[in-house]
Write an enzyme that holds these catalytic residues in place. Structure first.
Site, short mmCIF file in Angstrom:
data_model
loop_
_atom_site.label_atom_id
_atom_site.label_comp_id
_atom_site.label_asym_id
_atom_site.label_seq_id
_atom_site.Cartn_x
_atom_site.Cartn_y
_atom_site.Cartn_z
CD GLU A 56 -3.01 -0.63 0.00
OE1 GLU A 56 -3.13 -0.31 -1.21
OE2 GLU A 56 -3.41 -1.70 0.46
CG HIS A 57 -0.12 4.90 0.44
ND1 HIS A 57 -0.43 6.20 0.17
CD2 HIS A 57 -1.25 4.35 0.97
CE1 HIS A 57 -1.69 6.45 0.53
NE2 HIS A 57 -2.21 5.33 1.00
CG ASP A 59 0.89 2.96 -6.32
OD1 ASP A 59 1.06 3.60 -5.26
OD2 ASP A 59 -0.15 3.03 -7.00
CB SER A 149 -9.56 0.29 -7.95
OG SER A 149 -8.42 0.44 -7.15
CB SER A 150 -15.35 2.35 -8.03
OG SER A 150 -15.08 3.57 -7.35
CG ASP A 195 -5.88 1.75 -7.84
OD1 ASP A 195 -5.44 0.86 -7.08
OD2 ASP A 195 -6.23 2.87 -7.45
#
Length: 405
Positions: A56-57, A59, A149-150, A195
């Protein structure tokens, strides 16, 4: 527009269950498109949301991530037009039909849900690709604001559709960057490539091991059914938004840490160098740096453990990731912490929040036989705490984006 009205009223059910029958999904989307626009679409495309198993975070710090696509998807039915007009409608809410002139698009005049598809069209045009007018109908079963990640699902479905229809012939890796640029420059969310990569590059039964510096991708087998395991997603219904200040503040802390440490990004700092970093950074920046450095290490360890011992052995790494996000990166919230703690207390092998944080969803890796009990325990814990009732559903590694008609 009877079918369109029905789609709006049934959206909650779709969010809870996802969509797996592609032929049925395609036929429904095409019929709803025809109800609105009076003619059939040129095609229907869908792209999935994702769960980030771990990483997480990392990327935007050019580190490592390990997401997988889920069965909840965004569907777009599109037909090209002979002019420069785009007409868009969605089952998301009550905005109705939105009409825009594509020649006047700019990041400053795209707002709401239409910023995602229009942002993709704008980025393609900025890259010299001729994007004609189009009619678009959007439906989605990816919960909005749940950290699944919509937005990337919408961007990926539209990018793939316009790529096919215009003959742009961009690769999926190039479409990842199209979606990321739309997210960064149009939506205003300073996200990395996690995402869109999960949505466009996933394959069924696998997680995507992505090196965000080289953009090298490996498909990592993740057969939960064989291992008699379930990944349970708990949507806390605490909505979050990447375009707000908290997310940007975390990214700024990472950039400050890298600058002080004299490295291009935090990807270049090892766990063994953290003690030296502690003497150079203020306490808050050091804790932000420590999360990124140790999270990268946990991603690599998770990939290794999956290969050597299988998914049942990765639980402690998931839980350690949550503690790091809670204490060092400070992106959790009481609802996420309660979901994680309750799942662990009732037999989960590991649990963590997933996504950018400040709300959204947690995931728990659980024995399949414990699913009903853990679901009930989390629901009861939320009720006792006075929190909103969570949406709880199982997720499995699904296929990435594609054309379905």
């Amino acid at each position: 527009m009877d079918r369109f009205a029905a789609a709006c009223s049934e959206r909650e059910l779709k969010v809870a269950t996802g969509n797996k029958d592609q032929a049925k999904v395609s036929a429904e989307a095409a019929a709803m498109f025809a109800d609105v626009f009076g003619r059939a679409p040129d095609g229907v495309w869908q792209a999935p949301g994702r769960v980030n198993l771990i990483g997480e975070h990392t990327d935007y710090n050019e580190g490592f991530v390990l997401p997988f696509a889920i069965g909840h998807t965004a569907k777009v039915a599109i037909r090209l037009r002979a002019d420069n007009t785009a007409r868009l409608i969605s089952s998301y809410g009550d905005e109705g039909l939105v009409t825009v002139d594509l020649t006047r698009l700019a990041p400053s005049n795209m707002h709401g849900w239409t910023a995602y598809p229009l942002g993709v069209a704008w980025v393609l045009a900025q890259q010299g690709i001729r994007v004609p007018g189009f009619d678009l109908f959007l439906d989605s079963s990816v919960p909005n604001g749940a950290g699944l990640s919509s937005s990337a699902a919408i961007e990926s479905a539209v990018a793939l559709a316009l790529n096919d229809l215009t003959g742009a012939a961009l690769t999926r890796q190039e479409l990842v960057l199209v979606g990321q640029r739309a997210e960064n420059e149009v939506v205003g969310a300073p996200t990395g490539i996690l995402d869109q990569s999960a949505s466009l590059l996933s394959s069924e039964g696998h997680a995507v091991f992505l090196d965000c510096r080289s953009r090298h991708v490996e498909q990592v087998p993740l057969d939960l059914t064989l291992a008699q395991l379930v990944v349970l997603a708990v949507d806390t219904r605490v909505s979050h938004a990447h375009a707000t200040g908290d997310y940007a503040a975390r990214r700024a802390s990472c950039e400050l840490g890298a600058e002080v440490l004299g490295v291009p990004t935090l990807r270049d700092v090892s766990v063994n160098e953290l003690s030296e970093a502690a003497g150079l950074l203020d306490d808050e920046t050091f804790r932000r740096v420590r999360h990124i450095v140790t999270e990268n290490d946990r991603v690599l360890s998770t990939v290794a453990v999956l290969a050597e011992r299988g998914p049942a052995a990765i639980g402690p790494l998931l839980t350690a990731s949550h503690l790091s996000m809670r204490d060092d990166f400070e992106i959790s919230c009481p609802e996420l912490d309660l979901a994680v703690e309750t799942a662990l207390a009732n037999g989960a092998l590991g649990a963590r929040m997933t996504g950018g944080g400040f709300g959204g969803s947690a995931i728990a890796l659980i024995p399949a036989a414990s699913e009903a009990g853990i679901r009930q325990a989390v629901q009861t814990a939320f009720a006792h705490a006075g929190f909103r009732k969570p949406d709880i559903f199982a997720v499995t590694p699904a296929a990435g984006a594609g054309r379905i008609s």
